[in-house]
Every structure is written in structure tokens, then in C-alpha cells.
Design a protein around this motif. Structure first.
Motif, short mmCIF file in Angstrom:
data_model
loop_
_atom_site.label_atom_id
_atom_site.label_comp_id
_atom_site.label_asym_id
_atom_site.label_seq_id
_atom_site.Cartn_x
_atom_site.Cartn_y
_atom_site.Cartn_z
N THR A 169 32.61 50.07 30.49
CA THR A 169 32.17 51.26 29.78
C THR A 169 31.39 52.16 30.73
N CYS A 170 30.83 53.25 30.20
CA CYS A 170 30.04 54.13 31.06
C CYS A 170 28.79 53.42 31.58
N GLY A 171 28.19 52.56 30.74
CA GLY A 171 26.92 51.96 31.11
C GLY A 171 26.96 50.52 31.58
N ILE A 172 28.08 49.83 31.34
CA ILE A 172 28.20 48.42 31.70
C ILE A 172 29.54 48.20 32.40
N ALA A 173 29.49 47.62 33.58
CA ALA A 173 30.71 47.42 34.36
C ALA A 173 31.48 46.19 33.91
N ALA A 174 32.77 46.24 34.10
CA ALA A 174 33.66 45.08 34.05
C ALA A 174 34.75 45.36 35.07
N ILE A 175 35.11 44.36 35.84
CA ILE A 175 36.02 44.55 36.96
C ILE A 175 37.26 43.68 36.77
N LEU A 176 38.42 44.28 36.92
CA LEU A 176 39.69 43.56 36.86
C LEU A 176 40.27 43.49 38.27
N ILE A 177 40.57 42.27 38.72
CA ILE A 177 41.29 42.07 39.98
C ILE A 177 42.69 41.62 39.59
N ALA A 178 43.66 42.50 39.81
CA ALA A 178 45.02 42.27 39.33
C ALA A 178 45.88 41.62 40.41
N GLY A 188 33.43 44.44 24.63
CA GLY A 188 34.58 43.60 24.92
C GLY A 188 35.88 44.22 24.45
N GLY A 189 35.84 44.83 23.27
CA GLY A 189 37.04 45.50 22.75
C GLY A 189 37.42 46.71 23.59
N LEU A 190 36.43 47.43 24.09
CA LEU A 190 36.70 48.59 24.94
C LEU A 190 37.29 48.14 26.27
N ILE A 191 36.81 47.01 26.79
CA ILE A 191 37.36 46.47 28.03
C ILE A 191 38.83 46.10 27.84
N ALA A 192 39.12 45.43 26.73
CA ALA A 192 40.52 45.06 26.44
C ALA A 192 41.41 46.30 26.37
N ALA A 193 40.92 47.35 25.70
CA ALA A 193 41.70 48.58 25.59
C ALA A 193 41.92 49.22 26.96
N ASP A 243 24.38 41.79 27.26
CA ASP A 243 25.04 43.05 27.59
C ASP A 243 26.19 42.87 28.57
N HIS A 244 26.31 41.68 29.15
CA HIS A 244 27.41 41.42 30.09
C HIS A 244 28.33 40.27 29.66
N VAL A 245 27.86 39.43 28.74
CA VAL A 245 28.68 38.27 28.37
C VAL A 245 28.97 38.14 26.88
N ALA A 246 28.35 38.97 26.02
CA ALA A 246 28.60 38.84 24.58
C ALA A 246 30.05 39.13 24.23
N GLY A 247 30.72 39.95 25.05
CA GLY A 247 32.13 40.28 24.79
C GLY A 247 33.11 39.24 25.28
N ILE A 248 32.63 38.23 26.01
CA ILE A 248 33.54 37.24 26.60
C ILE A 248 34.27 36.43 25.53
N ALA A 249 33.58 36.08 24.45
CA ALA A 249 34.21 35.26 23.41
C ALA A 249 35.44 35.98 22.84
N GLY A 250 35.29 37.25 22.49
CA GLY A 250 36.42 38.00 21.96
C GLY A 250 37.52 38.20 22.98
N LEU A 251 37.15 38.45 24.23
CA LEU A 251 38.15 38.63 25.28
C LEU A 251 38.89 37.34 25.55
N ARG A 252 38.20 36.23 25.45
CA ARG A 252 38.86 34.94 25.63
C ARG A 252 39.92 34.73 24.54
#
Length: 287
Positions: free
Chosen positions: A50-59, A75-80, A103-112
């Protein structure tokens, strides 16, 4: 009150086209759940946060690595964002973390659940991820609500790597902001240009009001040791869980993302922050 002026075209004169949508959408220290356009950082490395919290994809053709999952909403925004880049969620093989705060790991459950990916964590972060409750030794213990739990597939030791295809992400223990925090280092190539990228943890001495870093010498020793290692890393391009910690927007706007001394300067800055914090603690105790 007059409306804020829009930046002139000259403000973006040096901004690469692939960075401009993010730079125009986001601002420094932006909201954690504000949607942001994803973009390619370099080679196989993408920003999907998101604008305020990073998430990095290594493809990688054999599967992808995702570092951090944002807040539960994030987490939902990261998936999108992963899908917006044209990648399949089911191709995400591993989910890693920086520090084990909501703020960095609460979305992991849904992404998993969405990806079927395997979660890899530091040994100290594992019980936090699997309980949703912060470690009692965390300087911020008691400050935040519980978050959704995520099963950890395996833990990783310091200096070990997560490998899939040609991608090899190296874990660096950098406790301080949290006890189980990790930083990550990997190589990313675009045509003939290969860069060493480091996703360095926040490493800021933030705590609950009644916590004193000076009361925990072993924790401080590990804190400084992690900073020293981080400052010595090969590091062509620095990324951080909160983009503003590494001035990412400014560097994107000026086309200065590549900065080989960035990790050293970042580590020095965080060490100075600790010294200032310890000085305040000593001053308060003397009163």
C-alpha cells in the motif's frame, strides 16, 4: 483555506514512467491501508504493498516469494496488486516477514488462504504468528490488539536462504524493533544489470511507555549486532517495511533508487536513534 497546489510537471522531471503512478498517488508517511498502484522495482522484484506499508514480490518462473502481508485489510490490497501485475496468486510459494507486528503480518493469514503459500518465519516470530499475540519481550508488548493467526511451515536460521528457481533470498537477523525481526537480501537482474536488493527491517526504538531499552542489555547487544551486519551488507537498492523510513518516494521521484551506500547510512541513522533514546532514558532516570 486555499486548496493545496498540484505539483508542476517539473516536479516529476526525473521520475521514471513506471514509478510515476505511485509517486502521484502516495505521500510520505501515508495511510497504512491506502491503495497504491503496484510497480516493478528492478528485474524480478515488484512493489505490491500500500502507500504506507510495503510488501515485496520476487517473481520467478518456478514460483514467487512474497515478503510481508500488511494489515488485515492490506492483505487484500496486496493480493489485488499481485493480480494487477498479471501474476497468479496460486504461484506464490513462500510468504516471509520483516517484523512480527500487526501492520506487517496481520494480512498473512488471509494471503496464505488465497495463495496456499508456505509461511517461513524466524524462530521468535513463529509463536507470534501462530497466536496473533505479541511476544512479551517485545518493546511494544501490550500496545496492539491480536491479529489473525497463520500457520508457520518452517523457521529459518540466521544467514540461511529461501530458494526457488534462480531466486535466493537470504535472511539476516535484525532484532530491535521487534525480537524476531528479519531483513532480507537477494540479487535481481534486468537484462545485463544485476543489483543486490536489501529489504531492511524498521529497526526504530519504538516501545510502550514503561519500557526502557537500557534495562535490557542483552536485547540491546543483539540490536546493535544486527545494525552492524546490516550496515556491512552489499546493498545496491534499499527497501523498508515503511517506505518513508528509506525515503522511497523521494528516491523514486528523483530516479535515485540505486544507492550503494544506502544500507550503511540507514544503519548509522538507526544506531543514532537508539543512542538518542538511551540518552532520554538516562535523563529521565536522573530526574
Amino acid at each position: 483555506m486555499a486548496a493545496p497546489q498540484e505539483p508542476s510537471e517539473g516536479f516529476f522531471a526525473n521520475t521514471p514512467a513506471e514509478f510515476r503512478p505511485f509517486v502521484e498517488t502516495c505521500k510520505p508517511w501515508d495511510d497504512w491501508d491506502k491503495p497504491a498502484p503496484p510497480f516493478n522495482i528492478h528485474g524480478d522484484t515488484y512493489y505490491v504493498g500500500t502507500c504506507g506499508i510495503a510488501a515485496i514480490l520476487i517473481a520467478n518462473d518456478e514460483g514467487h516469494i512474497l515478503i510481508d502481508g500488511g494489515t488485515e485489510t492490506g492483505g487484500g490490497l496486496i493480493a489485488a496488486n499481485i493480480e494487477a501485475l498479471g501474476f497468479s496468486l496460486s504461484d506464490v510459494e513462500f510468504i516471509l516477514h520483516s517484523h512480527e507486528h500487526f501492520d506487517h503480518v496481520a494480512g498473512i493469514a488471509g494471503l496464505r488462504r488465497l495463495t496456499g503459500a508456505r509461511v517461513i518465519s524466524s524462530p521468535i516470530a513463529k509463536p507470534v504468528l501462530e497466536s496473533g499475540v505479541m511476544d512479551v519481550n517485545d518493546p511494544q508488548s501490550g500496545m496492539h490488539d491480536a491479529f489473525p493467526i497463520a500457520e508457520v511451515f518452517q523457521t529459518i536460521s540466521d544467514d540461511a536462504t529461501v530458494q526457488i528457481g534462480s531466486t535466493e533470498a537470504r535472511a539476516i537477523y535484525t532484532p530491535g524493533h521487534s525480537p524476531g525481526a528479519l531483513s532480507w537480501q537477494w540479487r535481481s537482474c534486468e537484462d545485463e544489470k544485476c543489483l543486490t536488493i536489501v529489504y531492511a527491517d524498521s529497526l526504530s526504538p519504538v516501545s510502550a511507555d514503561d519500557y526502557r531499552f537500557s534495562d535490557h542489555p542483552d536485547y540491546l547487544e543483539a540490536y546493535y549486532a544486527g545494525l552492524e551486519r546490516l550496515g556491512r551488507l552489499d546493498c545496491d537498492l534499499l527497501l523498508t517495511p515503511h517506505p518513508s523510513h528509506s525515503r522511497m518516494l523521494k528516491r523514486m521521484r528523483k530516479n535515485e533508487m540505486i544507492e550503494p551506500a544506502a544500507c550503511a547510512y540507514y544503519a548509522i541513522g538507526k544506531a543514532n536513534d537508539i543512542e538518542k533514546r538511551l540518552a532520554r532514558e538516562a535523563e529521565a532516570q536522573a530526574q
